[in-house]
Every structure is written in C-alpha cells, then in structure tokens.
Design an enzyme around this catalytic site. Structure first.
Site, PDB file in Angstrom:
ATOM      1  N   HIS A  74       0.824  -1.219   0.000  1.00 36.52           N
ATOM      2  CA  HIS A  74       0.000   0.000   0.000  1.00 36.52           C
ATOM      3  C   HIS A  74       0.852   1.261   0.000  1.00 36.52           C
ATOM      4  O   HIS A  74       2.041   1.230   0.317  1.00 36.52           O
ATOM      5  CB  HIS A  74      -0.917   0.031   1.229  1.00 36.52           C
ATOM      6  CG  HIS A  74      -2.121  -0.846   1.094  1.00 36.52           C
ATOM      7  ND1 HIS A  74      -2.082  -2.199   1.344  1.00 36.52           N
ATOM      8  CD2 HIS A  74      -3.402  -0.560   0.730  1.00 36.52           C
ATOM      9  CE1 HIS A  74      -3.288  -2.707   1.140  1.00 36.52           C
ATOM     10  NE2 HIS A  74      -4.106  -1.745   0.759  1.00 36.52           N
ATOM     11  N   LYS A 121      -1.033   4.964   4.693  1.00 34.53           N
ATOM     12  CA  LYS A 121      -2.013   4.068   5.325  1.00 34.53           C
ATOM     13  C   LYS A 121      -1.678   3.915   6.808  1.00 34.53           C
ATOM     14  O   LYS A 121      -0.526   3.682   7.158  1.00 34.53           O
ATOM     15  CB  LYS A 121      -1.996   2.702   4.625  1.00 34.53           C
ATOM     16  CG  LYS A 121      -3.060   1.750   5.118  1.00 34.53           C
ATOM     17  CD  LYS A 121      -3.207   0.564   4.171  1.00 34.53           C
ATOM     18  CE  LYS A 121      -4.189  -0.468   4.717  1.00 34.53           C
ATOM     19  NZ  LYS A 121      -5.517   0.088   4.994  1.00 34.53           N
TER      20      LYS A 121
HETATM   21  N1  LIG Z   1     -13.135  -0.836   2.057  1.00 37.16           N
HETATM   22  C1  LIG Z   1     -12.414  -0.337   1.051  1.00 37.16           C
HETATM   23  O1  LIG Z   1     -12.614  -0.703  -0.135  1.00 37.16           O
HETATM   24  C2  LIG Z   1     -11.366   0.674   1.337  1.00 37.16           C
HETATM   25  C3  LIG Z   1     -11.122   1.011   2.643  1.00 37.16           C
HETATM   26  N2  LIG Z   1     -10.224   1.981   2.926  1.00 37.16           N
HETATM   27  C4  LIG Z   1     -10.107   2.330   4.342  1.00 37.16           C
HETATM   28  O2  LIG Z   1     -10.813   3.563   4.525  1.00 37.16           O
HETATM   29  C5  LIG Z   1     -10.228   4.293   5.589  1.00 37.16           C
HETATM   30  C6  LIG Z   1      -9.877   5.687   5.098  1.00 37.16           C
HETATM   31  O3  LIG Z   1      -8.858   5.614   4.127  1.00 37.16           O
HETATM   32  P1  LIG Z   1      -8.306   6.940   3.416  1.00 37.16           P
HETATM   33  O4  LIG Z   1      -9.409   7.640   2.737  1.00 37.16           O
HETATM   34  O5  LIG Z   1      -7.131   6.512   2.627  1.00 37.16           O
HETATM   35  O6  LIG Z   1      -7.813   7.764   4.689  1.00 37.16           O
HETATM   36  P2  LIG Z   1      -7.633   9.356   4.832  1.00 37.16           P
HETATM   37  O7  LIG Z   1      -6.766   9.556   6.019  1.00 37.16           O
HETATM   38  O8  LIG Z   1      -7.227   9.947   3.532  1.00 37.16           O
HETATM   39  O9  LIG Z   1      -9.122   9.869   5.148  1.00 37.16           O
HETATM   40  C7  LIG Z   1      -9.753   9.750   6.389  1.00 37.16           C
HETATM   41  C8  LIG Z   1     -10.524  11.044   6.613  1.00 37.16           C
HETATM   42  O10 LIG Z   1     -11.361  10.870   7.758  1.00 37.16           O
HETATM   43  C9  LIG Z   1     -11.357  12.094   8.471  1.00 37.16           C
HETATM   44  N3  LIG Z   1     -11.798  11.854   9.841  1.00 37.16           N
HETATM   45  C10 LIG Z   1     -11.085  11.449  10.909  1.00 37.16           C
HETATM   46  N4  LIG Z   1     -11.880  11.363  11.989  1.00 37.16           N
HETATM   47  C11 LIG Z   1     -13.128  11.694  11.584  1.00 37.16           C
HETATM   48  C12 LIG Z   1     -14.391  11.768  12.246  1.00 37.16           C
HETATM   49  N5  LIG Z   1     -14.522  11.495  13.551  1.00 37.16           N
HETATM   50  N6  LIG Z   1     -15.487  12.115  11.513  1.00 37.16           N
HETATM   51  C13 LIG Z   1     -15.386  12.410  10.210  1.00 37.16           C
HETATM   52  N7  LIG Z   1     -14.199  12.364   9.535  1.00 37.16           N
HETATM   53  C14 LIG Z   1     -13.096  12.000  10.219  1.00 37.16           C
HETATM   54  C15 LIG Z   1      -9.915  12.595   8.357  1.00 37.16           C
HETATM   55  O11 LIG Z   1      -9.810  13.986   8.630  1.00 37.16           O
HETATM   56  C16 LIG Z   1      -9.619  12.261   6.898  1.00 37.16           C
HETATM   57  O12 LIG Z   1      -9.955  13.323   6.020  1.00 37.16           O
HETATM   58  C17 LIG Z   1      -9.039   3.461   6.062  1.00 37.16           C
HETATM   59  O13 LIG Z   1      -9.429   2.643   7.153  1.00 37.16           O
HETATM   60  C18 LIG Z   1      -8.724   2.597   4.854  1.00 37.16           C
HETATM   61  O14 LIG Z   1      -8.071   1.419   5.173  1.00 37.16           O
HETATM   62  C19 LIG Z   1      -9.505   2.610   1.971  1.00 37.16           C
HETATM   63  C20 LIG Z   1      -9.669   2.282   0.657  1.00 37.16           C
HETATM   64  C21 LIG Z   1     -10.630   1.284   0.229  1.00 37.16           C
HETATM   65  O1  LIG Z   2      -6.038   2.179   3.174  1.00 42.40           O
HETATM   66  C1  LIG Z   2      -6.206   1.809   1.976  1.00 42.40           C
HETATM   67  O2  LIG Z   2      -5.757   2.430   1.017  1.00 42.40           O
HETATM   68  C2  LIG Z   2      -6.983   0.586   1.738  1.00 42.40           C
HETATM   69  N1  LIG Z   2      -7.577   0.013   2.734  1.00 42.40           N
HETATM   70  C3  LIG Z   2      -8.373  -1.150   2.692  1.00 42.40           C
HETATM   71  C4  LIG Z   2      -7.729  -2.270   3.482  1.00 42.40           C
HETATM   72  O3  LIG Z   2      -7.089  -1.995   4.502  1.00 42.40           O
HETATM   73  O4  LIG Z   2      -7.888  -3.418   3.102  1.00 42.40           O
HETATM   74  C5  LIG Z   2      -8.755  -1.542   1.282  1.00 42.40           C
HETATM   75  C6  LIG Z   2      -7.678  -1.325   0.264  1.00 42.40           C
HETATM   76  O5  LIG Z   2      -6.672  -2.241   0.473  1.00 42.40           O
HETATM   77  C7  LIG Z   2      -7.160   0.107   0.335  1.00 42.40           C
END
Ligand SMILES: NC(=O)C1=CN([C@@H]2O[C@H](COP(=O)(O)OP(=O)(O)OC[C@H]3O[C@@H](n4cnc5c(N)ncnc54)[C@H](O)[C@@H]3O)[C@@H](O)[C@H]2O)C=CC1
Ligand SMILES: O=C(O)C1=N[C@H](C(=O)O)C[C@H](O)C1
Length: 268
Positions: free
Chosen positions: A154, A158
């Site tokens: 990643h 992350k």
């Molecule tokens: N299920 C999936 O397909 C995917 C899951 N993810 C997961 O999604 C999560 C976020 O990933 P990213 O967008 O890369 O992180 P990021 O750090 O870019 O975004 C997270 C956002 O949440 C905000 N935040 C923090 N606390 C908050 C609260 N209490 N209320 C509202 N907003 C709040 C932060 O200020 C930030 O803008 C991670 O856990 C990641 O692993 C990421 C990509 C795909």
């Molecule tokens: O943080 C990410 O970027 C991602 N988070 C998810 C995970 O932890 O599996 C999904 C994807 O891998 C991207």
C-alpha cells in the site's frame, strides 16, 4: 388485426429522472483520499443526492439534520465505531469501508442493530470487484496447497497494518485450510528478526509493504511440491472502489441487519 396505437392523452407519461425519489447520502471522512472519491461518485449518480459532507472537526449531527438516509464512512479505525453508533441511533443506514473490525467489534454493531430492526449496516474491507474475486479465488485454491502466505502492498500514508483486506483474506484461507484438514504451512525458521516472518493471522503469514507510488495491492502466494500459484490484484486508482460503494449505497436500505463484505450484493 393490430389494435390502433393509443392516442397521446392515453399514453403513460415516461418517468423523468427528476420524478424518481433520490436516496440522500452523507459522507463521513469527506476530505480524505476515499471520501473525496465517494463525494465525486455520489454527485455524479442521478439516483443519489449528496446531502452532507463531514470530516473531523465537523459536527456529526449535520448528517441527521440534513436528512441522510445512508451514510458512507471512510474515516479511521479509532473513530468509526462512534460514527456507526450515531447513525444506528438515528435510523441511518451505513456503508462502512473503514478498516479495523475484529469479531468483537462486529458483534457490538450487530447488538446495536437488534434494537433497530429496519436499519442496515454493511462493513466491507474492500469494495473493489477484482479484490473480492481474488479473495474468492484464494479461498477456493487454498485447500490444494500446503503453503500459503499473503503480501499486501500500500501507499505509505495508510495508518493500519496489515490491511483489512489481507486480514480477511487470511481468515478465509485459514478457514478453507482447516476445513480441508491441512496442517500449518511448513516453516523450519528457528531464528528470525522480529517481524521478518510477517504477522500471524490464524496461522497464515501476512506481510505488509508500504511504498511511495503504490495505491492498494495484494498477492496471495500458494506453494506445493514443484509448483507455486500467485494470485495478484492491483488497485491503481481509488475509482476502482466506487462501483462497489455505489452498489452498497443503493442496496443497504433493503438489507437490514449487519452484512460483512459486499459479496452477497454481487451474488458471489
Ligand atoms: N473498504 C475499502 O474498499 C477501502 C477502505 N479503505 C479504508 O478507509 C479508511 C480511510 O482511508 P483513506 O481515505 O485513505 O484515509 P484518509 O486519512 O485519507 O481519510 C480519512 C478522513 O477521515 C477524516 N476523519 C477522521 N476522523 C473523523 C471523524 N470522527 N469524523 C469524520 N471524519 C473524520 C480525516 O480527517 C480524513 O480526512 C481506512 O481505514 C482505509 O483502510 C480505503 C480504501 C478502500
Ligand atoms: O487504506 C487503503 O488504502 C486501503 N484500505 C483497505 C484495506 O485496509 O484493506 C482496502 C484497500 O486495500 C485500500
């Protein structure tokens, strides 16, 4: 004889998109990497209406005041439980992509939902169709190979490791191995630096790489005498997660209770 076509005043009017009720959506984590992409995707979807964008520091009550029917959460593992609790208490369906869910957290969400039989929450470690297929293929193949290890790769921003996807893949592989009666993957290591053999998830080694230039990638390596099978998936752009997110937003209103993963929404 063919009946004459109906006159103009007898014809059913063609429904216009504007007449179809749109689902109102709030996005939590709206300024993050995933949240930004979700805001774009919801805005572009004719059947959805973006009514609230919340990021840290903003007031969560705004999603309820704005009348959100569905909330999409891409925030952080340390805040996501509070967000889900708020939404369930306010009868708002949740589509959760944030990682950090173990069996205890899932049981807690399921318990909250018992008091709200009409509310749906889907918690999906990965919304990418290719990633879901990779998990399925790995689960299917695992019983044929004495050895399986997982490498997830990643972007360096992350915050959690290993990825939620890798943990879920490891659990599915472990379950398939147990069902097939396989012993632990052979490993004669006697001496190793801490972390050298990765994290142990139910007996499956999971290795996490963080590298500038990457987005989200996973390899499942399987070995048998004289051969290996490598399954690999690459998300080069966060747009790859959006079809799955929108599918979940559209379906969650008719899926009360807790759903883990969107596989059932896709018929997988
Ligand atoms: N299920 C999936 O397909 C995917 C899951 N993810 C997961 O999604 C999560 C976020 O990933 P990213 O967008 O890369 O992180 P990021 O750090 O870019 O975004 C997270 C956002 O949440 C905000 N935040 C923090 N606390 C908050 C609260 N209490 N209320 C509202 N907003 C709040 C932060 O200020 C930030 O803008 C991670 O856990 C990641 O692993 C990421 C990509 C795909
Ligand atoms: O943080 C990410 O970027 C991602 N988070 C998810 C995970 O932890 O599996 C999904 C994807 O891998 C991207």
């Amino acid at each position: 004889m063919t009946p004459p076509p109906p006159s103009a005043d007898q014809q059913e009017p063609t429904p216009r998109v504007a007449d179809t009720p749109r689902t109102s959506v709030g996005v939590l984590g709206a300024r993050g990497r995933m949240g930004t992409e979700v805001v774009k995707a919801v805005t572009a979807a004719e059947d959805l209406e973006l009514v609230a964008m919340i990021d840290s520091g903003d007031w969560l009550f705004d999603v309820a005041n704005a009348g959100a029917q569905v909330v999409v959460d891409f925030t952080r593992p340390d805040v996501v439980m509070d967000n889900i609790r708020f939404c369930v208490d306010h009868d708002i369906h949740c589509v959760v992509g944030t990682t950090g869910f173990d069996a205890e957290r899932l049981a807690t969400v399921a318990a909250w939902l018992e008091a709200k039989p009409d509310v749906g929450v889907v918690i999906a470690p990965n919304f990418g169709i290719g990633a879901l297929l990779l998990m399925k293929f790995a689960q299917e193949a695992a019983r044929f190979f004495p050895s399986t290890e997982i490498v997830e790769l990643h972007h360096p921003n992350k915050v959690d490791a290993p990825s939620g996807t890798a943990v879920r893949t490891a659990r599915l592989v472990a379950e398939a191995r147990r069902a097939a009666g396989l012993p632990p993957s052979p490993d004669a290591t006697l001496d190793a630096l801490p972390g050298a053999r990765g994290a142990d998830v139910e007996g499956v080694a999971v290795h996490a790489v963080r590298l500038t230039g990457l987005v989200a990638h996973q390899e499942v390596l399987m070995g048998a005498p004289g051969e290996t099978l490598t399954l690999r998936h690459d998300s080069y752009d966060r747009a790859s997660f959006m079809p799955g997110v929108l599918l979940a937003v559209r379906q969650i209103g008719s899926r009360p209770g807790l759903t883990v993963g969107i596989e059932t929404f896709l018929g997988l």
